[in-house]
Design an enzyme around this catalytic site. Sequence first.
Site, mmCIF file in Angstrom:
data_model
loop_
_atom_site.group_PDB
_atom_site.id
_atom_site.type_symbol
_atom_site.label_atom_id
_atom_site.label_comp_id
_atom_site.label_asym_id
_atom_site.label_seq_id
_atom_site.Cartn_x
_atom_site.Cartn_y
_atom_site.Cartn_z
ATOM 1 N N ARG A 180 4.108 29.808 11.167
ATOM 2 C CA ARG A 180 3.739 30.328 12.486
ATOM 3 C C ARG A 180 4.242 29.510 13.672
ATOM 4 O O ARG A 180 3.988 29.864 14.820
ATOM 5 C CB ARG A 180 2.225 30.511 12.620
ATOM 6 N N ASP A 181 4.975 28.432 13.435
ATOM 7 C CA ASP A 181 5.521 27.683 14.573
ATOM 8 C C ASP A 181 6.858 27.045 14.201
ATOM 9 O O ASP A 181 7.106 25.873 14.460
ATOM 10 C CB ASP A 181 4.538 26.615 15.040
#
Length: 286
Positions: free
Chosen positions: A72-73
């Site tokens: 997610r990042d």
Amino acid sequence: RILTQIHHKNLVTMIGYCKDGEYLALVYEYMSEGSKLEGQCLSWRQRLRIALESAQGLEYLHKGCNPPLVHRDVKTTNILLNAKMEARIADFGLSKAFEGDNKHVSTTTLVGTPGYVDPEYQATMQATAKSDVYSFGVVLLEVVTGKPAILREVVSISIIQWARQRMAQGNIESVVDARMCGVYDVNSVWKVVEIALKCTEYASTQRPTMTSVVVQLQECIELEEGHIVEDTNDGTYTSGGSDNLNLSYDAYFDDQSIDMDKNNTAFQPEHNGKRVLAMSTGPVAR
């Protein structure tokens, strides 16, 4: 508990933790070279190797972990290098595990870094493995171009839109980082850009899996290595010395995993040395 289950050569290793009253710190292996994708000019061979190793780390999160994880990042500043210039994916603070048979992670808050966030995730608030694929596609474009995820020109523009506009004209040289001075196999560069654009398709169903990305990046490395052997044999050039090239970018990369965006500035490339063995009209026949 999740972090203690992650063990892969292309993920930063967690050594332990330190608890001091109300304060808790995680202790990771030391990555002495930091994130050179954001602050140094590397040879094309180095960039390809870093891209492949990063892709392998993400593939492990999606396929090798139990339960699978979505990072997610994914972004350039979360790809760190050790003293041997080996790449590791770092910063699992926003990572989530898929529960049961679910293929997505539902969230009430949008997280990630501007310029890297999957638009489908933004629309549905459901993060999937393909959300990481999208972010990695942005990273690949940065690897090729040497530019940030969001270009601050007359009007702010994403690196995806910027690259698509130039690739539509069939001119690969207008996309490639000029600081590599043309020392690369045009076929491998073209293929990496194509992979990146597939990864950043709006619909997640049209994006490849990280397993497919790993296979294709391995093919790119084979193209580059074959190109080096060819050129060495005919006396055109040898690219071995370029692995030690370290030039500073005039770019500022966003390093905040929040909704606040900073003023990124795209660097102006400088032409150093002689440009050789690069074509501007597309891949040659193989």
